[in-house]
Design a protein around this motif. Structure first.
Motif, PDB file in Angstrom:
ATOM      1  N   GLU A   1       0.808  -1.207   0.000  1.00 12.17           N
ATOM      2  CA  GLU A   1       0.000   0.000   0.000  1.00 12.17           C
ATOM      3  C   GLU A   1       0.846   1.263   0.000  1.00 12.17           C
ATOM      4  O   GLU A   1       0.411   2.296  -0.489  1.00 12.17           O
ATOM      5  N   VAL A   2       2.035   1.220   0.551  1.00 13.51           N
ATOM      6  CA  VAL A   2       2.913   2.383   0.600  1.00 13.51           C
ATOM      7  C   VAL A   2       3.536   2.584  -0.779  1.00 13.51           C
ATOM      8  O   VAL A   2       4.093   1.655  -1.349  1.00 13.51           O
ATOM      9  N   PRO A   3       3.408   3.817  -1.344  1.00  9.35           N
ATOM     10  CA  PRO A   3       4.007   4.032  -2.667  1.00  9.35           C
ATOM     11  C   PRO A   3       5.531   3.956  -2.568  1.00  9.35           C
ATOM     12  O   PRO A   3       6.129   4.403  -1.589  1.00  9.35           O
ATOM     13  N   PRO A   4       6.151   3.376  -3.570  1.00  8.35           N
ATOM     14  CA  PRO A   4       7.606   3.251  -3.523  1.00  8.35           C
ATOM     15  C   PRO A   4       8.273   4.623  -3.641  1.00  8.35           C
ATOM     16  O   PRO A   4       7.812   5.494  -4.371  1.00  8.35           O
ATOM     17  N   VAL A   5       9.339   4.812  -2.898  1.00  9.83           N
ATOM     18  CA  VAL A   5      10.102   6.052  -2.936  1.00  9.83           C
ATOM     19  C   VAL A   5      11.190   5.893  -3.989  1.00  9.83           C
ATOM     20  O   VAL A   5      12.020   4.998  -3.922  1.00  9.83           O
ATOM     21  N   VAL A   6      11.137   6.782  -4.980  1.00  8.38           N
ATOM     22  CA  VAL A   6      12.135   6.727  -6.045  1.00  8.38           C
ATOM     23  C   VAL A   6      13.214   7.747  -5.705  1.00  8.38           C
ATOM     24  O   VAL A   6      12.949   8.942  -5.594  1.00  8.38           O
ATOM     25  N   ASP A   7      14.403   7.293  -5.537  1.00  8.89           N
ATOM     26  CA  ASP A   7      15.524   8.160  -5.190  1.00  8.89           C
ATOM     27  C   ASP A   7      16.218   8.578  -6.482  1.00  8.89           C
ATOM     28  O   ASP A   7      17.048   7.865  -7.022  1.00  8.89           O
ATOM     29  N   GLU A   8      15.843   9.762  -6.976  1.00 14.31           N
ATOM     30  CA  GLU A   8      16.444  10.269  -8.216  1.00 14.31           C
ATOM     31  C   GLU A   8      17.474  11.334  -7.865  1.00 14.31           C
ATOM     32  O   GLU A   8      17.287  12.109  -6.921  1.00 14.31           O
ATOM     33  N   PRO A   9      18.534  11.412  -8.640  1.00 14.43           N
ATOM     34  CA  PRO A   9      19.521  12.468  -8.385  1.00 14.43           C
ATOM     35  C   PRO A   9      18.909  13.825  -8.733  1.00 14.43           C
ATOM     36  O   PRO A   9      18.012  13.934  -9.560  1.00 14.43           O
ATOM     37  N   PRO A  10      19.367  14.874  -8.076  1.00 15.52           N
ATOM     38  CA  PRO A  10      18.829  16.207  -8.369  1.00 15.52           C
ATOM     39  C   PRO A  10      19.145  16.625  -9.813  1.00 15.52           C
ATOM     40  O   PRO A  10      20.161  16.214 -10.383  1.00 15.52           O
ATOM     41  N   LEU A  11      18.270  17.434 -10.364  1.00  9.15           N
ATOM     42  CA  LEU A  11      18.485  17.940 -11.729  1.00  9.15           C
ATOM     43  C   LEU A  11      19.604  18.967 -11.726  1.00  9.15           C
ATOM     44  O   LEU A  11      19.770  19.714 -10.755  1.00  9.15           O
ATOM     45  N   PRO A  12      20.361  19.052 -12.820  1.00  2.81           N
ATOM     46  CA  PRO A  12      21.415  20.053 -12.870  1.00  2.81           C
ATOM     47  C   PRO A  12      20.796  21.473 -12.972  1.00  2.81           C
ATOM     48  O   PRO A  12      19.672  21.612 -13.450  1.00  2.81           O
TER      49      PRO A  12
END
Length: 97
Positions: free
Chosen positions: A83-94
């Protein structure tokens, strides 16, 4: 394969039936001094089989209950994790210049 299993079951049943019918004479058991139980041998065997079956089920019951509780707990954990949405760890945008 099912035919072989059923054939084996029928053979075992017939063998046990012949054994039961061949042992209908009375037998006496003395449990405590002064008390004697006289019954057909097959009935005595059936009673002791039932007592052994009951003792086996009684001995296995705590483990079965413990396993069912563990399964229920794991199912609840799995449901809450889905039920918990997955946390996507994306690098910050330049930075945009």
């Amino acid at each position: 394969m099912r035919f072989i299993v059923w054939l084996l079951r029928v053979v075992v049943f017939v063998v046990l039936l012949v054994l039961a019918l061949g042992n209908i004479q009375d037998a006496s058991l003395q449990f405590i001094p002064g008390y004697t139980w006289t019954a057909p041998l097959i009935l005595i065997g059936l009673v002791f089989f039932g007592v052994g079956l009951f003792a086996g089920v009684l001995a296995a019951a705590p483990a079965i209950v413990r396993q069912r509780l563990e399964i229920a707990r794991l199912k609840r954990q799995l449901k809450s994790a889905q039920e918990v949405p997955p946390v996507v760890d994306e690098p910050p945008l330049p930075p945009i210049i």
